[in-house]
Design a protein around this motif. Structure first.
Motif, PDB file in Angstrom:
ATOM      1  N   SER A  42       0.691  -1.299   0.316  1.00  0.00           N
ATOM      2  CA  SER A  42       0.231  -0.203  -0.092  1.00  0.00           C
ATOM      3  C   SER A  42       0.269   1.243   0.031  1.00  0.00           C
ATOM      4  O   SER A  42       0.698   2.268  -0.378  1.00  0.00           O
ATOM      5  N   ALA A  43       1.583   0.887   1.011  1.00  0.00           N
ATOM      6  CA  ALA A  43       2.855   2.767   0.960  1.00  0.00           C
ATOM      7  C   ALA A  43       3.576   2.986  -0.388  1.00  0.00           C
ATOM      8  O   ALA A  43       3.605   4.017  -1.435  1.00  0.00           O
ATOM      9  N   VAL A  44       4.001   1.068  -1.824  1.00  0.00           N
ATOM     10  CA  VAL A  44       4.377   2.118  -3.047  1.00  0.00           C
ATOM     11  C   VAL A  44       3.150   1.897  -3.594  1.00  0.00           C
ATOM     12  O   VAL A  44       3.322   2.835  -4.686  1.00  0.00           O
ATOM     13  N   LEU A  45       2.044   2.330  -3.873  1.00  0.00           N
ATOM     14  CA  LEU A  45       0.964   2.197  -4.673  1.00  0.00           C
ATOM     15  C   LEU A  45       0.389   3.789  -3.951  1.00  0.00           C
ATOM     16  O   LEU A  45       0.058   4.839  -5.075  1.00  0.00           O
ATOM     17  N   ARG A  46       0.659   4.485  -3.030  1.00  0.00           N
ATOM     18  CA  ARG A  46       0.523   5.335  -2.022  1.00  0.00           C
ATOM     19  C   ARG A  46       1.462   6.622  -3.254  1.00  0.00           C
ATOM     20  O   ARG A  46       0.259   7.506  -2.990  1.00  0.00           O
ATOM     21  N   GLN A  47       2.510   6.474  -3.173  1.00  0.00           N
ATOM     22  CA  GLN A  47       3.994   6.859  -3.102  1.00  0.00           C
ATOM     23  C   GLN A  47       2.915   7.443  -5.137  1.00  0.00           C
ATOM     24  O   GLN A  47       4.005   8.899  -5.398  1.00  0.00           O
ATOM     25  N   ALA A  48       3.310   6.490  -5.316  1.00  0.00           N
ATOM     26  CA  ALA A  48       2.483   6.514  -7.204  1.00  0.00           C
ATOM     27  C   ALA A  48       1.486   7.129  -6.842  1.00  0.00           C
ATOM     28  O   ALA A  48       1.506   8.155  -8.098  1.00  0.00           O
ATOM     29  N   PHE A  49       0.086   7.071  -6.094  1.00  0.00           N
ATOM     30  CA  PHE A  49      -0.510   7.898  -7.006  1.00  0.00           C
ATOM     31  C   PHE A  49      -0.524   9.752  -5.953  1.00  0.00           C
ATOM     32  O   PHE A  49      -0.634   9.752  -7.085  1.00  0.00           O
ATOM     33  N   PHE A  50       0.631   9.919  -5.466  1.00  0.00           N
ATOM     34  CA  PHE A  50       0.709  11.190  -5.000  1.00  0.00           C
ATOM     35  C   PHE A  50       1.921  11.920  -6.071  1.00  0.00           C
ATOM     36  O   PHE A  50       1.615  12.607  -6.562  1.00  0.00           O
ATOM     37  N   GLY A  51       2.427  11.081  -7.168  1.00  0.00           N
ATOM     38  CA  GLY A  51       2.846  11.394  -7.839  1.00  0.00           C
ATOM     39  C   GLY A  51       2.623  11.813  -9.438  1.00  0.00           C
ATOM     40  O   GLY A  51       2.740  12.287 -10.676  1.00  0.00           O
ATOM     41  N   GLY A  52       0.977  11.561  -8.960  1.00  0.00           N
ATOM     42  CA  GLY A  52       0.194  12.165 -10.490  1.00  0.00           C
ATOM     43  C   GLY A  52      -0.064  10.731 -12.178  1.00  0.00           C
ATOM     44  O   GLY A  52       0.544   9.992 -11.328  1.00  0.00           O
ATOM     45  N   GLY A  53      -0.435  12.205 -12.910  1.00  0.00           N
ATOM     46  CA  GLY A  53      -0.684  10.515 -14.084  1.00  0.00           C
ATOM     47  C   GLY A  53      -1.778   9.983 -14.086  1.00  0.00           C
ATOM     48  O   GLY A  53      -2.884  10.134 -12.519  1.00  0.00           O
ATOM     49  N   ALA A  54      -1.204   9.096 -14.944  1.00  0.00           N
ATOM     50  CA  ALA A  54      -2.795   7.811 -15.099  1.00  0.00           C
ATOM     51  C   ALA A  54      -3.541   7.055 -14.118  1.00  0.00           C
ATOM     52  O   ALA A  54      -4.379   6.729 -13.867  1.00  0.00           O
ATOM     53  N   LEU A  55      -2.398   7.474 -13.392  1.00  0.00           N
ATOM     54  CA  LEU A  55      -2.272   6.096 -12.299  1.00  0.00           C
ATOM     55  C   LEU A  55      -3.779   6.513 -11.432  1.00  0.00           C
ATOM     56  O   LEU A  55      -4.730   6.585 -10.768  1.00  0.00           O
ATOM     57  N   ALA A  56      -3.218   7.696 -10.656  1.00  0.00           N
ATOM     58  CA  ALA A  56      -3.746   8.677  -9.764  1.00  0.00           C
ATOM     59  C   ALA A  56      -4.867   8.609 -10.880  1.00  0.00           C
ATOM     60  O   ALA A  56      -6.648   8.268  -9.117  1.00  0.00           O
ATOM     61  N   GLN A  57      -5.743   9.302 -11.525  1.00  0.00           N
ATOM     62  CA  GLN A  57      -7.113   9.260 -12.845  1.00  0.00           C
ATOM     63  C   GLN A  57      -7.715   7.790 -12.330  1.00  0.00           C
ATOM     64  O   GLN A  57      -8.913   8.123 -12.082  1.00  0.00           O
ATOM     65  N   GLN A  58      -6.733   6.579 -13.010  1.00  0.00           N
ATOM     66  CA  GLN A  58      -7.817   5.590 -12.230  1.00  0.00           C
ATOM     67  C   GLN A  58      -8.387   5.535 -11.015  1.00  0.00           C
ATOM     68  O   GLN A  58      -9.080   5.187 -10.930  1.00  0.00           O
ATOM     69  N   LEU A  59      -7.176   5.954 -10.364  1.00  0.00           N
ATOM     70  CA  LEU A  59      -7.924   5.223  -8.776  1.00  0.00           C
ATOM     71  C   LEU A  59      -8.978   6.239  -8.255  1.00  0.00           C
ATOM     72  O   LEU A  59      -9.717   5.380  -7.356  1.00  0.00           O
ATOM     73  N   MET A  60      -9.085   7.498  -8.793  1.00  0.00           N
ATOM     74  CA  MET A  60     -10.166   8.184  -8.160  1.00  0.00           C
ATOM     75  C   MET A  60     -11.211   7.927  -9.296  1.00  0.00           C
ATOM     76  O   MET A  60     -12.114   7.632  -8.534  1.00  0.00           O
ATOM     77  N   ARG A  61     -10.363   7.874 -10.055  1.00  0.00           N
ATOM     78  CA  ARG A  61     -12.134   6.569 -11.238  1.00  0.00           C
ATOM     79  C   ARG A  61     -13.566   5.470 -10.331  1.00  0.00           C
ATOM     80  O   ARG A  61     -14.452   5.699 -10.273  1.00  0.00           O
ATOM     81  N   HIS A  62     -11.494   4.915  -9.966  1.00  0.00           N
ATOM     82  CA  HIS A  62     -12.220   3.970  -9.586  1.00  0.00           C
ATOM     83  C   HIS A  62     -13.403   4.049  -8.205  1.00  0.00           C
ATOM     84  O   HIS A  62     -14.133   3.221  -7.744  1.00  0.00           O
ATOM     85  N   THR A  63     -12.491   4.846  -7.283  1.00  0.00           N
ATOM     86  CA  THR A  63     -12.754   5.203  -5.760  1.00  0.00           C
ATOM     87  C   THR A  63     -14.705   5.929  -6.051  1.00  0.00           C
ATOM     88  O   THR A  63     -15.387   5.772  -5.702  1.00  0.00           O
ATOM     89  N   SER A  64     -14.543   6.442  -7.298  1.00  0.00           N
ATOM     90  CA  SER A  64     -16.031   7.156  -7.486  1.00  0.00           C
ATOM     91  C   SER A  64     -17.354   5.880  -7.682  1.00  0.00           C
ATOM     92  O   SER A  64     -18.356   6.093  -7.641  1.00  0.00           O
ATOM     93  N   ALA A  65     -16.411   5.284  -9.029  1.00  0.00           N
ATOM     94  CA  ALA A  65     -17.417   4.151  -9.035  1.00  0.00           C
ATOM     95  C   ALA A  65     -17.769   2.756  -8.390  1.00  0.00           C
ATOM     96  O   ALA A  65     -19.196   2.756  -7.776  1.00  0.00           O
ATOM     97  N   LEU A  66     -17.141   2.692  -7.017  1.00  0.00           N
ATOM     98  CA  LEU A  66     -17.438   1.647  -5.706  1.00  0.00           C
ATOM     99  C   LEU A  66     -17.811   2.745  -5.036  1.00  0.00           C
ATOM    100  O   LEU A  66     -19.219   1.801  -4.512  1.00  0.00           O
TER     101      LEU A  66
END
Length: 247
Positions: A130-154
Motif C-alpha cells: 500500500s505504501a508503494v501504491l500511495r507514493q505512486a498515486f501522489f506522483g499523479g499521472g494516469a494511475l492517480a486518475q484511474q484510482l480516483m475514477r475507481h473510487t467514484s465507481a465504488l
C-alpha cells in the motif's frame, strides 16, 4: 526475476487451482486487470517491479475492518466481496470488485479499513504494498486518475446497493447480485450457493430459494447445487430494473 517469481507462486497454488492456467507474470498478465491496462506502458513498467502475482482462494480474507491495509490487490480473474460486519458478527455486502479495479487502497499512512474484503470467486491477482501504491498515486499521472475514477465507481455501486435494499424486491436484488458477478466473470457460470447469496443480501435462504426457482422456471438461469448459469442476461437485466446498471 520473473522465473523466480513463477516458482514461488506455483509452489503456493493448491492443486485444484493449478489445473486452471494462471495469468502470466508479465506486463501482459498485469493488463488482465483493467485498471492496470489503463496505464501507459512506462507507468506500468515502473509499477510492475513492485507487483507480485498471488493466488486468491475462495474464502480468503484480505483484510478485516479496523486493520491497517498493508497490501492492495488488483484482481485478474478473482472476485472480491467488500462486506460490512456488525457488532454481532453479521455481514452484508456493500460492493464487489473484480478485474475492473483494486481493493485495499490506502491513500493515508496508517489508514485502517472500514470494511472487510473476502475472496468470493477464486482466481489470481497482483499484490502491491500500500505504501508503494500511495507514493505512486501522489506522483499523479494516469494511475492517480484511474484510482480516483475507481473510487467514484465504488461509491456509485454502494449507493445503488443502498437504494436496492430500500426500494428493490428480493428478486430484483438477487438479479443485480448475479449480474454484478457476471460482469466480472470470464463465463456465464457462477460458483455460488443460495446460503452465500442470502447472507450477502441479508435475507432468509428460503427467500433466495423461491426467487431462484422462479427465475429458473422462466428460463433466465439454470441452478444446480453450488452453480448458477445465467442463460438470458437481457431478461435478468429487465428483472433487476433500477437495482442494476452495468459495471
Amino acid at each position: 526475476m520473473y522465473a523466480a517469481n513463477q516458482t514461488s507462486v506455483s509452489a503456493s497454488i493448491p492443486r485444484a487451482m493449478q489445473q486452471t492456467a494462471a495469468p502470466a507474470i508479465s506486463l501482459t498478465g498485469a493488463q488482465q486487470n483493467e485498471l492496470l491496462r489503463g496505464l501507459s506502458r512506462e507507468e506500468l513498467i515502473d509499477l510492475f517491479a513492485h507487483l507480485d502475482l498471488v493466488p486468491l482462494e475462495a474464502g480468503k480474507r484480505l483484510f478485516d475492518a479496523g486493520e491497517a491495509m498493508e497490501y492492495a490487490y488488483f484482481p485478474t480473474n478473482a472476485i472480491i466481496s467488500l462486506q460490512y460486519v456488525t457488532e454481532d458478527g453479521g455481514a452484508a455486502e456493500v460492493a464487489v470488485v473484480g478485474r475492473e479495479g483494486v481493493v485495499g487502497v490506502s491513500m493515508y499512512e496508517g489508514e485502517r479499513a472500514n470494511c472487510c474484503a473476502v475472496v468470493q470467486t477464486a482466481g489470481y491477482g497482483y499484490r502491491i504494498k500500500s505504501a508503494v501504491l500511495r507514493q505512486a498515486f501522489f506522483g499523479g499521472g494516469a494511475l492517480a486518475q484511474q484510482l480516483m475514477r475507481h473510487t467514484s465507481a465504488l461509491f456509485a455501486q454502494l449507493a445503488q446497493t443502498v437504494a436496492g435494499v430500500r426500494h428493490g424486491s428480493i428478486e430484483q436484488r438477487l438479479c443485480r447480485w448475479l449480474l454484478e458477478r457476471l460482469d466480472r466473470s470470464l463465463s456465464n457460470e457462477l460458483k455460488v450457493t443460495q446460503e452465500m447469496i442470502a447472507n450477502m443480501l441479508g435475507v432468509r435462504r428460503e427467500s433466495i430459494t423461491c426467487c431462484a426457482g422462479k427465475l429458473q422456471e422462466e428460463g433466465l438461469i439454470v441452478y444446480r447445487r453450488g452453480t448458477v448459469t445465467v442463460v438470458d442476461r437481457q431478461g435478468m437485466e429487465r428483472r433487476a430494473g433500477g437495482c442494476y446498471s452495468p459495471a
